[in-house]
Scaffold this motif. Structure first.
Motif, PDB file in Angstrom:
ATOM      1  N   GLN A  81      -1.987  15.485  -6.313  1.00  0.00           N
ATOM      2  CA  GLN A  81      -1.275  15.115  -5.074  1.00  0.00           C
ATOM      3  C   GLN A  81      -0.842  13.655  -5.115  1.00  0.00           C
ATOM      4  O   GLN A  81       0.225  13.296  -4.616  1.00  0.00           O
ATOM      5  N   MET A  82      -1.678  12.804  -5.706  1.00  0.00           N
ATOM      6  CA  MET A  82      -1.340  11.375  -5.788  1.00  0.00           C
ATOM      7  C   MET A  82      -0.048  11.193  -6.592  1.00  0.00           C
ATOM      8  O   MET A  82       0.847  10.455  -6.211  1.00  0.00           O
ATOM      9  N   LYS A  83       0.047  11.930  -7.702  1.00  0.00           N
ATOM     10  CA  LYS A  83       1.238  11.835  -8.574  1.00  0.00           C
ATOM     11  C   LYS A  83       2.454  12.423  -7.887  1.00  0.00           C
ATOM     12  O   LYS A  83       3.576  11.939  -8.060  1.00  0.00           O
ATOM     13  N   LYS A  84       2.235  13.509  -7.130  1.00  0.00           N
ATOM     14  CA  LYS A  84       3.355  14.138  -6.412  1.00  0.00           C
ATOM     15  C   LYS A  84       3.937  13.162  -5.394  1.00  0.00           C
ATOM     16  O   LYS A  84       5.158  13.050  -5.247  1.00  0.00           O
ATOM     17  N   GLN A 107       3.516   9.813  -5.406  1.00  0.00           N
ATOM     18  CA  GLN A 107       3.905   8.532  -6.009  1.00  0.00           C
ATOM     19  C   GLN A 107       4.142   8.734  -7.511  1.00  0.00           C
ATOM     20  O   GLN A 107       3.348   8.286  -8.342  1.00  0.00           O
ATOM     21  N   PRO A 108       5.265   9.361  -7.865  1.00  0.00           N
ATOM     22  CA  PRO A 108       5.470   9.704  -9.287  1.00  0.00           C
ATOM     23  C   PRO A 108       5.578   8.501 -10.218  1.00  0.00           C
ATOM     24  O   PRO A 108       5.350   8.639 -11.426  1.00  0.00           O
ATOM     25  N   THR A 109       5.901   7.322  -9.690  1.00  0.00           N
ATOM     26  CA  THR A 109       6.054   6.172 -10.597  1.00  0.00           C
ATOM     27  C   THR A 109       4.746   5.402 -10.792  1.00  0.00           C
ATOM     28  O   THR A 109       4.654   4.523 -11.643  1.00  0.00           O
ATOM     29  N   ASP A 112      -0.571   1.418  -0.421  1.00  0.00           N
ATOM     30  CA  ASP A 112      -0.814   0.157  -1.130  1.00  0.00           C
ATOM     31  C   ASP A 112       0.255  -0.063  -2.205  1.00  0.00           C
ATOM     32  O   ASP A 112       0.720   0.884  -2.827  1.00  0.00           O
ATOM     33  N   ASP A 113       0.608  -1.348  -2.404  1.00  0.00           N
ATOM     34  CA  ASP A 113       1.679  -1.669  -3.367  1.00  0.00           C
ATOM     35  C   ASP A 113       1.238  -1.556  -4.829  1.00  0.00           C
ATOM     36  O   ASP A 113       2.087  -1.563  -5.735  1.00  0.00           O
ATOM     37  N   THR A 114      -0.052  -1.514  -5.054  1.00  0.00           N
ATOM     38  CA  THR A 114      -0.560  -1.459  -6.437  1.00  0.00           C
ATOM     39  C   THR A 114       0.088  -0.296  -7.206  1.00  0.00           C
ATOM     40  O   THR A 114       0.309   0.772  -6.645  1.00  0.00           O
ATOM     41  N   GLN A 115       0.358  -0.558  -8.488  1.00  0.00           N
ATOM     42  CA  GLN A 115       1.045   0.457  -9.302  1.00  0.00           C
ATOM     43  C   GLN A 115       0.083   1.281 -10.145  1.00  0.00           C
ATOM     44  O   GLN A 115       0.453   2.298 -10.712  1.00  0.00           O
ATOM     45  N   LYS A 116      -1.192   0.803 -10.242  1.00  0.00           N
ATOM     46  CA  LYS A 116      -2.155   1.514 -11.096  1.00  0.00           C
ATOM     47  C   LYS A 116      -3.503   1.629 -10.380  1.00  0.00           C
ATOM     48  O   LYS A 116      -3.988   0.644  -9.818  1.00  0.00           O
ATOM     49  N   PHE A 117      -4.066   2.833 -10.406  1.00  0.00           N
ATOM     50  CA  PHE A 117      -5.347   3.064  -9.726  1.00  0.00           C
ATOM     51  C   PHE A 117      -6.348   3.706 -10.680  1.00  0.00           C
ATOM     52  O   PHE A 117      -5.967   4.567 -11.482  1.00  0.00           O
TER      53      PHE A 117
END
Ligand code: 13P
Ligand code: SF4
Length: 314
Positions: free
Chosen positions: A246-249, A251-253, A230-235
Motif C-alpha cells: 500500500q505504501m508503494k501504491k 507513493q510510487p517514487t 512526510d517529505d522523506t523519500q526513503k523509509f
C-alpha cells in the motif's frame, strides 16, 4: 470441492462474481498477500476493520486477516455470517494469553481495571473492561484518571510503550508478537548507516530497543499515512512487510526498505498466520460459505461490552 456455477479465466473474476452473488463484502488487513489486498472492498488497520464490520449491510463478511479479527466482526455483527479463508490463521499474541491463566492473574489485582489489546481471544475480551487497538490505546488510557489502576494484556511491548507515552504504570501481561520481535537492533543500525537519509518507522508491537531508533511509531494506518504526509523519500519499515504494497501504491517514487532480522534479511518478518490466507482459499470460502466463525451467544454478549466501550471512547 464444489464447482463454481460458471467458469472463469481468472480466479479474481470468480471471486468478484461469488461476492456479488452472495452479497458479501471482503475486508482485508494490510498484512495480507498483495493480491488479496487488491481484491478487497476495504483495507485497514484493526480499528478501521472493526468499524467497517459493524457498519456493513452485506449478508456475509469475508474477513481476510487473522481469527481474532474475524471474531470481532462476528461479535459486533452476530446476525451476519463471518467467514475466514483459513480458520488456522491465529496470532502469537492471542496464544500468549490463555484465558485460565489470565483469570488467575486478574484475581491478584482486584482493584484494577482490565484494558486488553484487540489481539486476543473472545474469552480474554470477555474478561476485560475496555478493548484498545494500537491506534486508539493512548487516547483511551488518557480518558482515565492518572491514579487509575490498570492491567494491560496481552502485549508487553505495546504496554511498555503506552506506559511511557501516557506516564502510567500499568501492570503488563507477559505476551509478545513473534513477528515484531524478529527485528535485529544491530542489523537495523547497519541498514540505517548505509541509508543515512531514511526515516525509521515502527509499529508499537516492536520491543523498546527497536522503538528507540524510530522517527515515527504508529498503527499500520498511521504508518501508511506518515509515509504519504512526510517529505522523506526513503523509509525503513519495522512492521509486517506486506503493508509496503500500500505504501508503494500511494507513493510510487518513494523507497521502502524492510527492517532486517538477525540474518540481515527480511522475509523472517512475514506473519506466518496472516500468510495462511490465499486467493484460492478466499475463492473456496466464498463458494462454500465456510469456515464460519461461530461464537457462543453468552460469550458474544460478554465480549461485546468492552468492544462497544472502545468504539465509544475512540
Ligand atoms: P494494527 O493494524 O491495528 O496496527 O495492528 C497490527 C496487528 O498486529 C495486526 O495483527
Ligand atoms: Fe499476531 Fe503478530 Fe501476526 Fe499481528 S503480526 S497477527 S500480532 S502474530
Amino acid at each position: 470441492m464444489k464447482i463454481s456455477p460458471k467458469s472463469f479465466d481468472k480466479i479474481e473474476d470468480e471471486i468478484l462474481y461469488l461476492k456479488k452473488e452472495k452479497n458479501a463484502v471482503i475486508l482485508a488487513h494490510y498484512y495480507q498477500h498483495e493480491e488479496i489486498q487488491d481484491i478487497a472492498d476495504f483495507i485497514g488497520d484493526s480499528l478501521d476493520l472493526s468499524k467497517k464490520a459493524q457498519q456493513t449491510d452485506a449478508d456475509i463478511i469475508v474477513f481476510c486477516g487473522v481469527r481474532f479479527m474475524a471474531e470481532v466482526a462476528k461479535i459486533l455483527s452476530p446476525q451476519k455470517t463471518v467467514i475466514l479463508p483459513d480458520i488456522n490463521a491465529g496470532c502469537s499474541l492471542e496464544e500468549s494469553c490463555p484465558p485460565n491463566l489470565f483469570k488467575a492473574f486478574k484475581k491478584k489485582y482486584p482493584d484494577h481495571i482490565v484494558l486488553s489489546y484487540i489481539n486476543c481471544s473472545a474469552e480474554i475480551k470477555a474478561l476485560s473492561d475496555v478493548i484498545v487497538t494500537s491506534s486508539n490505546a493512548a487516547k483511551i488510557i488518557n480518558t482515565f484518571p492518572k491514579n487509575k489502576k490498570i492491567i494491560f494484556a496481552p502485549d508487553r511491548h505495546l504496554g511498555n510503550y503506552l506506559n511511557k507515552i501516557t506516564g502510567r504504570n500499568m501492570i503488563l501481561w507477559n505476551g509478545a508478537c513473534i513477528v515484531h520481535e524478529t527485528f535485529s537492533e544491530k542489523e537495523l543500525i547497519k541498514l540505517k548507516v548505509r541509508n543515512e537519509n531514511a526515516k525509521i518507522i515502527a509499529h508499537p508491537e516492536c520491543p523498546e530497543n527497536i522503538l528507540n531508533y524510530a522517527d515515527f511509531i504508529g498503527s499500520t494506518s498511521a504508518l501508511l499515512k506518515f509515509t504519504s504526509d512526510d517529505d522523506t523519500q526513503k523509509f525503513i519499515v519495522a512492521t509486517e512487510p506486506h503493508i509496503i504494497h500500500q505504501m508503494k501504491k500511494n507513493q510510487p517514487t518513494k523507497e521502502f526498505l524492510v527492517a532486517p532480522g538477525n540474518d540481515g534479511s527480511c522475509s523472517c518478518s512475514n506473519c506466518p498466520y496472516m500468510e495462511l490466507n490465499t486467493l484460492e482459499k478466499l475463492r473456496n470460502c466464498l463458494l462454500e460459505v465456510t469456515p464460519k466463525i461461530n461464537i457462543d451467544n453468552k460469550l458474544i454478549l460478554k465480549a461485546k461490552k468492552p468492544l462497544i466501550e472502545m468504539l465509544k471512547l475512540s
